[in-house]
Design a protein around this motif. Structure first.
Motif, PDB file in Angstrom:
ATOM      1  N   SER A 280       0.838  -1.186   0.000  1.00 43.19           N
ATOM      2  CA  SER A 280       0.000   0.000   0.000  1.00 43.19           C
ATOM      3  C   SER A 280       0.874   1.238   0.000  1.00 43.19           C
ATOM      4  O   SER A 280       1.800   1.346   0.792  1.00 43.19           O
TER       5      SER A 280
ATOM      6  N   LEU B 197      -1.423   4.770   2.357  1.00 52.28           N
ATOM      7  CA  LEU B 197      -1.744   4.768   3.782  1.00 52.28           C
ATOM      8  C   LEU B 197      -0.827   5.762   4.477  1.00 52.28           C
ATOM      9  O   LEU B 197       0.390   5.704   4.326  1.00 52.28           O
TER      10      LEU B 197
ATOM     11  N   TYR C   6      -7.397   3.393  12.584  1.00 54.84           N
ATOM     12  CA  TYR C   6      -7.456   3.531  11.130  1.00 54.84           C
ATOM     13  C   TYR C   6      -8.752   4.239  10.755  1.00 54.84           C
ATOM     14  O   TYR C   6      -9.815   3.959  11.324  1.00 54.84           O
TER      15      TYR C   6
ATOM     16  N   SER D  96      -2.063  -4.591  11.029  1.00 54.08           N
ATOM     17  CA  SER D  96      -1.584  -5.089   9.730  1.00 54.08           C
ATOM     18  C   SER D  96      -2.324  -6.365   9.332  1.00 54.08           C
ATOM     19  O   SER D  96      -2.644  -6.544   8.148  1.00 54.08           O
TER      20      SER D  96
ATOM     21  N   TYR E 118      -5.657  -5.109   8.097  1.00 57.67           N
ATOM     22  CA  TYR E 118      -5.524  -4.288   6.895  1.00 57.67           C
ATOM     23  C   TYR E 118      -5.191  -5.135   5.658  1.00 57.67           C
ATOM     24  O   TYR E 118      -5.758  -4.916   4.597  1.00 57.67           O
TER      25      TYR E 118
ATOM     26  N   LYS F 226      -8.240  -6.921   4.483  1.00 57.03           N
ATOM     27  CA  LYS F 226      -9.342  -6.016   4.181  1.00 57.03           C
ATOM     28  C   LYS F 226      -9.704  -6.019   2.708  1.00 57.03           C
ATOM     29  O   LYS F 226      -8.930  -6.137   1.850  1.00 57.03           O
TER      30      LYS F 226
END
Length: 182
Positions: free
Chosen positions: A4, A7, A115, A176, A179, A182
């Protein structure tokens, strides 16, 4: 593993960002720094503080963002400084904390990673028990020179593997896992 690049870590604290970046890189997440000063509401709840900061940070940067809020909770001081750790550090510092303590030096660090994006708001907590040293030891930042993790003899400031066992590591590891799925 997913990478990513969108982020952000929102904070005014360079030290926190660099720790979070090193930790998350190990999980395949590339973190960017959104340096900003976020309002810190006065609350006895780290989670309430973290949620407000994350919402404000997302509103400012318009990208998926994480923030970290943490506190040092000292048993003999009924959890003080807790959510007021940053203010206490800037006013009385490590020396002031050391001067407040007598025999019971048990403490814990708590980290909350929150988050936020346009659809999600989620918090992840990491705790680490330990004790407060009798004097400052090492050259770390924040409370690192006085916090000794459980089952260790050295402070965070004196050990090389802090980022593999800290309260921040534990919270970021939980984040993590979520995420990346996700």
């Amino acid at each position: 593993m997913r990478q990513s690049f969108d982020l952000f870590f929102a904070s005014s604290n360079d030290h926190k960002y660099h720790e979070a970046k090193r930790i998350l890189n190990n999980f395949g997440i590339d973190l960017s720094f959104f340096k900003c000063v976020l309002e810190e509401i006065q609350s006895n709840s780290l989670n309430d503080i973290a949620i407000k900061k994350a919402k404000d940070a997302f509103h400012e940067c318009k990208k998926p963002v994480i923030i970290e809020d943490d506190g040092l909770f000292i048993e003999s001081l009924n959890g003080f400084p807790g959510p007021y750790s940053s203010f206490v550090f800037t006013t009385i510092g490590n020396e002031g904390i050391l001067n407040l303590l007598k025999k019971n030096r048990n403490a814990k660090f708590v980290s909350i990673i929150t988050y936020c994006d346009k659809n999600s708001l989620r918090s992840f907590v990491g705790n680490l028990d330990g004790t407060i040293s009798n004097s400052k030891q090492g050259n770390g930042w924040g409370y690192d020179p006085i916090f000794i993790p459980i089952k260790m003899k050295k402070t965070f400031a004196e050990i090389s593997n802090k980022n593999e066992l800290s309260h921040r590591y534990k919270a970021l590891k939980k984040f993590s896992s979520w995420y990346l799925d996700k």
